[in-house]
Write an enzyme that holds these catalytic residues in place. Structure first.
Site, mmCIF file in Angstrom:
data_model
loop_
_atom_site.group_PDB
_atom_site.id
_atom_site.type_symbol
_atom_site.label_atom_id
_atom_site.label_comp_id
_atom_site.label_asym_id
_atom_site.label_seq_id
_atom_site.Cartn_x
_atom_site.Cartn_y
_atom_site.Cartn_z
ATOM 1 N N GLU A 162 0.882 -1.183 0.000
ATOM 2 C CA GLU A 162 0.000 0.000 0.000
ATOM 3 C C GLU A 162 0.905 1.214 0.000
ATOM 4 O O GLU A 162 1.717 1.375 0.922
ATOM 5 C CB GLU A 162 -0.889 -0.015 1.228
ATOM 6 C CG GLU A 162 -1.817 -1.216 1.227
ATOM 7 C CD GLU A 162 -2.636 -1.280 2.486
ATOM 8 O OE1 GLU A 162 -3.183 -0.233 2.855
ATOM 9 O OE2 GLU A 162 -2.702 -2.347 3.091
ATOM 10 N N CYS A 219 -1.413 9.288 3.497
ATOM 11 C CA CYS A 219 -1.358 8.856 2.100
ATOM 12 C C CYS A 219 -2.595 9.333 1.359
ATOM 13 O O CYS A 219 -2.573 9.544 0.152
ATOM 14 C CB CYS A 219 -1.231 7.350 2.010
ATOM 15 S SG CYS A 219 -2.426 6.522 3.025
HETATM 16 P P1 NAD Z 1 9.205 4.588 3.304
HETATM 17 O O1 NAD Z 1 8.912 3.820 2.061
HETATM 18 O O2 NAD Z 1 10.395 5.457 3.321
HETATM 19 O O3 NAD Z 1 9.392 3.581 4.530
HETATM 20 C C1 NAD Z 1 8.395 2.623 4.843
HETATM 21 C C2 NAD Z 1 9.059 1.438 5.531
HETATM 22 O O4 NAD Z 1 9.904 0.770 4.601
HETATM 23 C C3 NAD Z 1 9.939 1.818 6.717
HETATM 24 O O5 NAD Z 1 9.762 0.849 7.721
HETATM 25 C C4 NAD Z 1 11.344 1.731 6.126
HETATM 26 O O6 NAD Z 1 12.344 1.473 7.069
HETATM 27 C C5 NAD Z 1 11.190 0.560 5.181
HETATM 28 N N1 NAD Z 1 12.195 0.498 4.111
HETATM 29 C C6 NAD Z 1 12.926 1.505 3.576
HETATM 30 N N2 NAD Z 1 13.723 1.019 2.601
HETATM 31 C C7 NAD Z 1 13.480 -0.314 2.512
HETATM 32 C C8 NAD Z 1 13.974 -1.358 1.680
HETATM 33 N N3 NAD Z 1 14.881 -1.132 0.726
HETATM 34 N N4 NAD Z 1 13.479 -2.601 1.845
HETATM 35 C C9 NAD Z 1 12.523 -2.847 2.775
HETATM 36 N N5 NAD Z 1 12.036 -1.910 3.597
HETATM 37 C C10 NAD Z 1 12.497 -0.644 3.466
HETATM 38 O O7 NAD Z 1 7.861 5.390 3.661
HETATM 39 P P2 NAD Z 1 7.606 6.369 4.885
HETATM 40 O O8 NAD Z 1 8.334 7.647 4.624
HETATM 41 O O9 NAD Z 1 7.827 5.660 6.170
HETATM 42 O O10 NAD Z 1 6.023 6.612 4.776
HETATM 43 C C11 NAD Z 1 5.442 7.560 3.951
HETATM 44 C C12 NAD Z 1 4.932 6.910 2.679
HETATM 45 O O11 NAD Z 1 3.996 5.883 3.008
HETATM 46 C C13 NAD Z 1 4.171 7.870 1.782
HETATM 47 O O12 NAD Z 1 4.537 7.629 0.454
HETATM 48 C C14 NAD Z 1 2.707 7.478 2.006
HETATM 49 O O13 NAD Z 1 1.853 7.812 0.949
HETATM 50 C C15 NAD Z 1 2.814 6.010 2.214
HETATM 51 N N6 NAD Z 1 1.669 5.475 2.936
HETATM 52 C C16 NAD Z 1 0.740 4.748 2.252
HETATM 53 C C17 NAD Z 1 -0.390 4.263 2.905
HETATM 54 C C18 NAD Z 1 -1.462 3.484 2.185
HETATM 55 O O14 NAD Z 1 -2.280 2.860 2.856
HETATM 56 N N7 NAD Z 1 -1.495 3.494 0.869
HETATM 57 C C19 NAD Z 1 -0.554 4.516 4.259
HETATM 58 C C20 NAD Z 1 0.423 5.263 4.927
HETATM 59 C C21 NAD Z 1 1.540 5.722 4.255
#
Ligand code: NAD
Length: 498
Positions: free
Chosen positions: A269, A303
């Protein structure tokens, strides 16, 4: 009764307009604020960590929330091994027993002192406002009760296996808990990795899940940054990944999993470029309130938040003036205060990215910016509205309190919809109109997971408004909806009871 999903107002019978209730809550939160957190991973066997660092309150960097130690990435493989070994015994625990443990965890979160503790951590670690912190805990509880009921209804007995759950910081409890409990309900063992910015609240949740009866080898917590997520998702023994976060990271995980021949499951997501289309029949005061809630609540760090507001030319001038006037009334300040509308953004990296975008657009576009009341000590970004000629300047999701407004003429409606669709995201959109035919036309043409009509576009309610998108916004199935647990099990759809 609390098992009616969507019962958002006055959660736990809390009436914040009642001074006594409010002061009790604030006393409980004050007590909770004195706790010195010192957290590391919660794994079945001891693992090595790298030296701890201090977590600072995003609203006030002089407030140290606690110390967090990240796992040494070379220990991750052992943690996955434990999850795989625990799989068989957890699969044989009946769905009713699994569901009861999850409900017991929900009961723990609803105890007033624990709830105040969770809220306090959500405010201090993630910069949530008080009202957002209540909604955060409410949603986590809703996820537990909904998936527990689904678990019993579906009687799931054939899980995927060992699942990795990776979550973002912007819903540090609700999304984290939703991912973890859904996988557990479906009979999977779980290795959970929360966002690096919000380890403390995740640590509380997992320790209470253990207290509620989930065995420590069935659910393990690993704390770390993206590199730890990378090691987890590259482990070829895992059977599935539940990911919520940015589109870029989801793509990376997808590429890794696609290289395997055994088709592990990925639920992702991700982000959105969410729009609201307002035609000339819309009710201006209602539009104004819904735009402010959608664009600036949570400092725009949802999001589903509103990024692009499209207003029909005929009403654009007074509509934009009204929105600017309402923006001037926003209180951007300490998120602990009930009077605060907008708190800080999560960290200085997020702040720098947003200011970069804002400063670039300021060179070319008209704008209206809000004053920050009290923000010197933290990472605040002033809510801002830009008027753009078209959407070509917007290339990707802008994750903060930045609203982009475009005007359209009645005959350009389809062009506007198509330019939104061309961005490739399909998460959340809104329509404000009093013409049924217009609403139907836009709903049919626009690409979206969730479309909200004549209301704000945030705050989907578990079990009532399943949430998720497609395209660059994710894979589905929608969280808080009836297909979610099925995706986490090997049950065929024709076995599902009606
Ligand atoms: P992010 O992608 O930077 O991080 C999300 C998670 O992924 C963190 O736990 C991070 O440590 C981990 N991560 C980072 N690099 C990784 C890798 N290479 N492999 C595996 N895991 C890795 O996102 P964020 O800044 O924490 O959150 C904001 C984003 O989340 C925004 O884009 C927002 O739109 C999205 N979001 C989407 C929803 C939805 O339901 N669609 C809900 C909330 C947030």
């Amino acid at each position: 009764p609390r098992h009616i999903y969507g019962e958002r107002k006055n959660s736990w019978g809390m009436d914040l307009s009642n001074e006594h209730v409010l002061s009790q809550l604030q006393d409980d939160m004050t007590m909770a604020s004195g706790i010195d957190f010192n957290v590391s991973s919660l794994t079945h066997h001891d693992v090595a960590h790298i030296p701890a660092f201090a977590v600072l309150n995003p609203a006030n960097h002089t407030d140290v929330v606690g110390q967090v130690a990240f796992i040494n990435p070379n220990q991750v493989s052992d943690v996955v091994g434990v999850a795989i070994n625990a799989q068989h015994s957890w699969q044989n625990v009946s769905p009713k027993q699994r569901a009861d443990m999850i409900r017991a965890f929900a009961d723990l979160m609803e105890e007033p002192k624990r709830m105040a503790l969770l809220m306090m951590v959500a405010v201090r670690e993630a910069g949530k406002t008080l009202l957002n912190a209540i909604a955060e805990v409410r949603e986590a509880v809703d996820f537990c009760r909904y998936y527990a009921d689904e678990c019993e209804r579906l009687n799931l007995s054939t899980p995927l296996g060992a699942v990795v759950a990776i979550s973002p910081w912007n819903f540090p409890l609700a999304i984290f808990v939703g991912e973890v409990v859904s996988a557990l309900c479906a009979g999977n063992t779980v290795v959970a990795k929360p966002a690096e910015q919000t380890s403390i609240i995740a640590h509380l949740a997992v320790s209470w899940l253990h207290e509620a009866g989930i065995p420590t080898d069935v659910l393990q917590l690993v704390l770390g940054a993206g590199d730890v997520g990378g090691v987890l998702t590259a482990d070829e023994r895992i059977d599935g990944v539940i990911f919520t976060g940015s589109t870029d990271v989801a793509k990376r995980i997808n590429t890794l999993l696609a290289k395997r021949s055994d088709n592990p499951v990925l639920i992702a997501e991700t982000g959105g470029m969410n729009a609201m289309i307002v035609d000339s029949t819309a009710l201006p005061e209602q539009v104004c309130a819904d735009v402010l809630a959608s664009a600036f609540d949570s400092a725009g760090q949802r999001c589903s938040a509103l990024r692009i507001l499209c207003i029909q030319e005929d009403i654009a001038e007074p509509m934009i003036e009204m929105i600017k006037g309402a923006m001037d009334e926003l209180v951007v300040s300490d998120p602990r205060l009930l009077s605060t509308d907008v708190g800080p953004v999560i960290d200085s990296e997020a702040q720098a990215n947003l200011l970069d975008h804002i400063n670039t657009l300021k060179q070319t576009s008209d704008y209206h910016e809000v004053r920050v009341t009290d923000g010197e000590q933290g990472t605040f970004v002033a809510p801002i509205l830009f008027e753009l000629k078209d959407l070509s300047q917007l290339k990707k999701e802008v994750f903060g309190p930045v609203l982009h407004v475009v005007r359209y003429k009645a005959h350009e409606l389809d062009d506007v919809i198509d330019s939104i669709n061309k961005k490739g995201y399909a998460l959340t959109h809104g329509i404000h109109s009093r013409i049924d035919g217009t609403i139907e036309h836009i709903t049919n043409r626009i690409q979206a997971g969730n479309v909200y009509i004549n209301r704000n576009i945030v705050g989907a309610v578990v079990g009532v408004q399943p949430f998720g998108g497609h395209g660059l916004s994710g894979t589905g199935p929608k969280a808080g909806g009836c297909f979610y647990l099925q995706r986490l099990s090997r049950l065929d759809s024709w076995d599902i009871p009606t």
